[in-house]
Design a protein around this motif. Structure first.
Motif, PDB file in Angstrom:
ATOM      1  N   THR A 367       3.367  -7.983 -18.045  1.00  0.00           N
ATOM      2  CA  THR A 367       1.902  -8.068 -18.140  1.00  0.00           C
ATOM      3  C   THR A 367       1.226  -6.706 -18.277  1.00  0.00           C
ATOM      4  N   GLY A 368       1.967  -5.635 -17.973  1.00  0.00           N
ATOM      5  CA  GLY A 368       1.380  -4.298 -18.034  1.00  0.00           C
ATOM      6  C   GLY A 368       0.491  -3.973 -16.852  1.00  0.00           C
ATOM      7  N   SER A 369       0.597  -4.759 -15.775  1.00  0.00           N
ATOM      8  CA  SER A 369      -0.275  -4.557 -14.621  1.00  0.00           C
ATOM      9  C   SER A 369       0.429  -4.987 -13.333  1.00  0.00           C
ATOM     10  N   TYR A 370       0.006  -4.370 -12.225  1.00  0.00           N
ATOM     11  CA  TYR A 370       0.498  -4.750 -10.899  1.00  0.00           C
ATOM     12  C   TYR A 370      -0.468  -5.685 -10.167  1.00  0.00           C
ATOM     13  N   ASN A 371      -1.575  -6.045 -10.797  1.00  0.00           N
ATOM     14  CA  ASN A 371      -2.650  -6.751 -10.095  1.00  0.00           C
ATOM     15  C   ASN A 371      -2.201  -8.060  -9.438  1.00  0.00           C
ATOM     16  N   GLN A 372      -1.374  -8.853 -10.127  1.00  0.00           N
ATOM     17  CA  GLN A 372      -0.950 -10.131  -9.571  1.00  0.00           C
ATOM     18  C   GLN A 372      -0.209  -9.938  -8.242  1.00  0.00           C
ATOM     19  N   VAL A 373       0.668  -8.946  -8.211  1.00  0.00           N
ATOM     20  CA  VAL A 373       1.458  -8.724  -7.000  1.00  0.00           C
ATOM     21  C   VAL A 373       0.574  -8.260  -5.848  1.00  0.00           C
ATOM     22  N   TRP A 374      -0.388  -7.403  -6.136  1.00  0.00           N
ATOM     23  CA  TRP A 374      -1.314  -6.947  -5.105  1.00  0.00           C
ATOM     24  C   TRP A 374      -2.042  -8.134  -4.472  1.00  0.00           C
ATOM     25  N   TRP A 375      -2.557  -9.045  -5.300  1.00  0.00           N
ATOM     26  CA  TRP A 375      -3.309 -10.186  -4.773  1.00  0.00           C
ATOM     27  C   TRP A 375      -2.404 -11.136  -4.001  1.00  0.00           C
ATOM     28  N   TRP A 376      -1.201 -11.348  -4.483  1.00  0.00           N
ATOM     29  CA  TRP A 376      -0.265 -12.205  -3.738  1.00  0.00           C
ATOM     30  C   TRP A 376       0.029 -11.602  -2.368  1.00  0.00           C
ATOM     31  N   ALA A 377       0.178 -10.286  -2.309  1.00  0.00           N
ATOM     32  CA  ALA A 377       0.456  -9.618  -1.030  1.00  0.00           C
ATOM     33  C   ALA A 377      -0.674  -9.863  -0.036  1.00  0.00           C
ATOM     34  N   ALA A 378      -1.913  -9.855  -0.517  1.00  0.00           N
ATOM     35  CA  ALA A 378      -3.060 -10.090   0.358  1.00  0.00           C
ATOM     36  C   ALA A 378      -3.107 -11.539   0.849  1.00  0.00           C
ATOM     37  N   ILE A 379      -2.836 -12.473  -0.061  1.00  0.00           N
ATOM     38  CA  ILE A 379      -2.931 -13.900   0.288  1.00  0.00           C
ATOM     39  C   ILE A 379      -1.862 -14.295   1.303  1.00  0.00           C
ATOM     40  N   ILE A 380      -0.623 -13.906   1.057  1.00  0.00           N
ATOM     41  CA  ILE A 380       0.446 -14.325   1.971  1.00  0.00           C
ATOM     42  C   ILE A 380       0.342 -13.630   3.324  1.00  0.00           C
ATOM     43  N   ALA A 381      -0.300 -12.449   3.369  1.00  0.00           N
ATOM     44  CA  ALA A 381      -0.523 -11.790   4.658  1.00  0.00           C
ATOM     45  C   ALA A 381      -1.489 -12.609   5.506  1.00  0.00           C
ATOM     46  N   ALA A 382      -2.516 -13.147   4.872  1.00  0.00           N
ATOM     47  CA  ALA A 382      -3.481 -13.974   5.598  1.00  0.00           C
ATOM     48  C   ALA A 382      -2.810 -15.240   6.134  1.00  0.00           C
ATOM     49  N   ILE A 383      -1.940 -15.846   5.320  1.00  0.00           N
ATOM     50  CA  ILE A 383      -1.217 -17.045   5.758  1.00  0.00           C
ATOM     51  C   ILE A 383      -0.306 -16.720   6.943  1.00  0.00           C
ATOM     52  N   THR A 384       0.355 -15.575   6.878  1.00  0.00           N
ATOM     53  CA  THR A 384       1.274 -15.171   7.942  1.00  0.00           C
ATOM     54  C   THR A 384       0.542 -14.931   9.258  1.00  0.00           C
ATOM     55  N   ALA A 385      -0.658 -14.375   9.173  1.00  0.00           N
ATOM     56  CA  ALA A 385      -1.454 -14.167  10.387  1.00  0.00           C
ATOM     57  C   ALA A 385      -1.681 -15.494  11.108  1.00  0.00           C
ATOM     58  N   ILE A 386      -1.943 -16.538  10.336  1.00  0.00           N
ATOM     59  CA  ILE A 386      -2.166 -17.868  10.927  1.00  0.00           C
ATOM     60  C   ILE A 386      -0.871 -18.412  11.535  1.00  0.00           C
ATOM     61  N   ILE A 387       0.257 -18.213  10.841  1.00  0.00           N
ATOM     62  CA  ILE A 387       1.546 -18.711  11.331  1.00  0.00           C
ATOM     63  C   ILE A 387       1.861 -18.168  12.724  1.00  0.00           C
TER      64      ILE A 387
END
Length: 406
Positions: A367-387
């Protein structure tokens, strides 16, 4: 350990120095992603996959290294790990193609890190000190690794700029052998000879069976995946990400060094607080804060200030997860097989690391970008906090029963 050590004893200092070397060299390998890829004419996915393999084999061999250390002693594992670490760096430096890169930077360094890193050294440090000091000792060990990151990444960059990536790796290979010098302090740390507090007789198979049936152990394992995903992605891809944004390599080195420096404070604080407050709530806060920090980094325009601010905040949260996570393993199951049980938790951390490092390289090339991975890292961190909110951090029934009897 037949006699408890003080937190400022030579044994604790030596163990910390070993972890500093282990972390410092490993954390600097992200600086080599772009020059190694350009030297071979590869896309970033190839060497990123080598470093992803490193994280995976680190995780795969961590339970084995922990089990061997539990049975035969920590010193023997560290000696073998140091040799594998150095050999991996040397093979990477003399690589002719991607197979050598995968073998050296991936498999061998990964095995070497497993034998000389947190999974082996932290349980030994926990056994060195009195029970009430264990959480803080774990924080000291984790902070020491970050001190190595702060001190050695700029050194590795100077080697890279001055001598080129191949000679820089050879110098690092020689330096990694110095970890063997610190093994005498672990000479008496043969786990099977040590009676730990309030623990019944239990063999390794019984310990594994008990842990595998404990639902909250699995929640802890699942949460550590996210920690590995974030840390490995940032460590490996942050230098290239910043280079793509027009920053000099010195900014990337400074960014990773700031993370390491701030993590000294974060790890010591987490270790101290883990001995006072609920470990699961500390972890929930850390993962939630990570999510917020990443989102802020993405939504605001990137600048030198935002890079260093992100590095500062991320550093405070970087390995702050290790003292409460490893402490929860000891709290749930006792110290007897902590090396093995924490090694299994750490395996999932490294599966997350593999995913973050490889996915970062793959998605950049496609894709020529890291943006998708950055956003996934943020989302799964929020889920983990709840776990982590739902984890029962009480000792297992066996230890609770033992405490009642005593």
């Amino acid at each position: 350990m037949s006699q408890y050590k003080k937190l400022l004893s030579f044994a604790i200092i030596a163990a910390s120095a070993l972890l500093a070397i282990n972390f410092g060299f490993r954390s600097s390998l992200g600086l080599f992603l772009k020059p190694v890829s350009e030297s071979f004419g590869y896309g970033r996915e190839i060497f990123a996959f080598s470093l992803a393999l490193q994280n995976l084999f680190w995780g795969l061999f961590q339970p084995l290294a922990g089990a061997i250390a539990d049975k035969y002693g920590t010193a023997k594992v560290i000696i073998l790990g140091s040799i594998l670490y150095a050999l991996g760096l040397y093979i990477t430096a003399t690589a002719d193609g991607f197979i050598d890169l995968h073998l050296g930077a991936g498999i061998l360094i990964g095995m070497g890190i497993a034998g000389t890193g947190l999974g082996v050294v932290l349980p030994a440090m926990a056994r060195m000190v009195r029970p009430e000091k264990r959480a803080f000792a774990l924080g000291i060990g984790t902070a020491a690794g970050s001190a190595g990151q702060f001190l050695l990444i700029p050194v590795a960059r100077e080697f890279l700029v001055t001598y080129g990536w191949q000679m820089a790796l050879v110098i690092m290979a020689i330096g990694s052998l110095s970890m063997i010098l610190f093994t005498p302090v672990f000479k008496d740390d043969k786990k099977t000879d040590t009676k730990t507090d309030d623990e019944s007789e239990q063999n390794l198979r019984e310990a594994l069976r008990e842990a595998s049936k404990h639902f909250h152990y699995w929640l802890l394992i699942a949460g550590f995946f996210v920690c590995g995903f974030q840390l490995a992605f940032i460590t490996v891809h942050m230098p290239s990400y910043l280079a793509d944004k027009g920053f000099d390599s010195s900014v990337a080195a400074a960014s990773l060094s700031i993370i390491g420096l701030c993590n000294i404070v974060g790890s010591l604080t987490a270790g101290h607080l883990s001995g006072i407050y609920s470990k699961k709530w500390i972890l929930a806060f850390i993962y939630g804060a990570r999510s917020i920090v990443i989102v802020l980094f993405l939504v605001f325009p990137i600048s030198l200030f935002s890079v260093y601010a992100f590095s500062f905040a991320t550093g405070l949260l970087w390995l702050a997860t290790v003292p409460p996570t490893s402490g929860l393993v000891a709290q749930m199951f006792g110290l007897k097989y902590m090396g093995t049980l924490y090694g299994i938790v750490f395996l999932n951390h490294q599966i997350g690391s593999f995913t973050g490092v490889w996915l970062g390289g793959y998605l950049f090339d496609t894709t020529g970008s890291y943006n998708q991975v950055w956003w996934w890292a943020a989302i799964i961190a929020a889920i983990t906090a709840i776990i982590h909110v739902f984890i029962d951090e009480r000792p297992v029934e066996r230890l609770r029963h033992s405490a009642k009897v005593i």
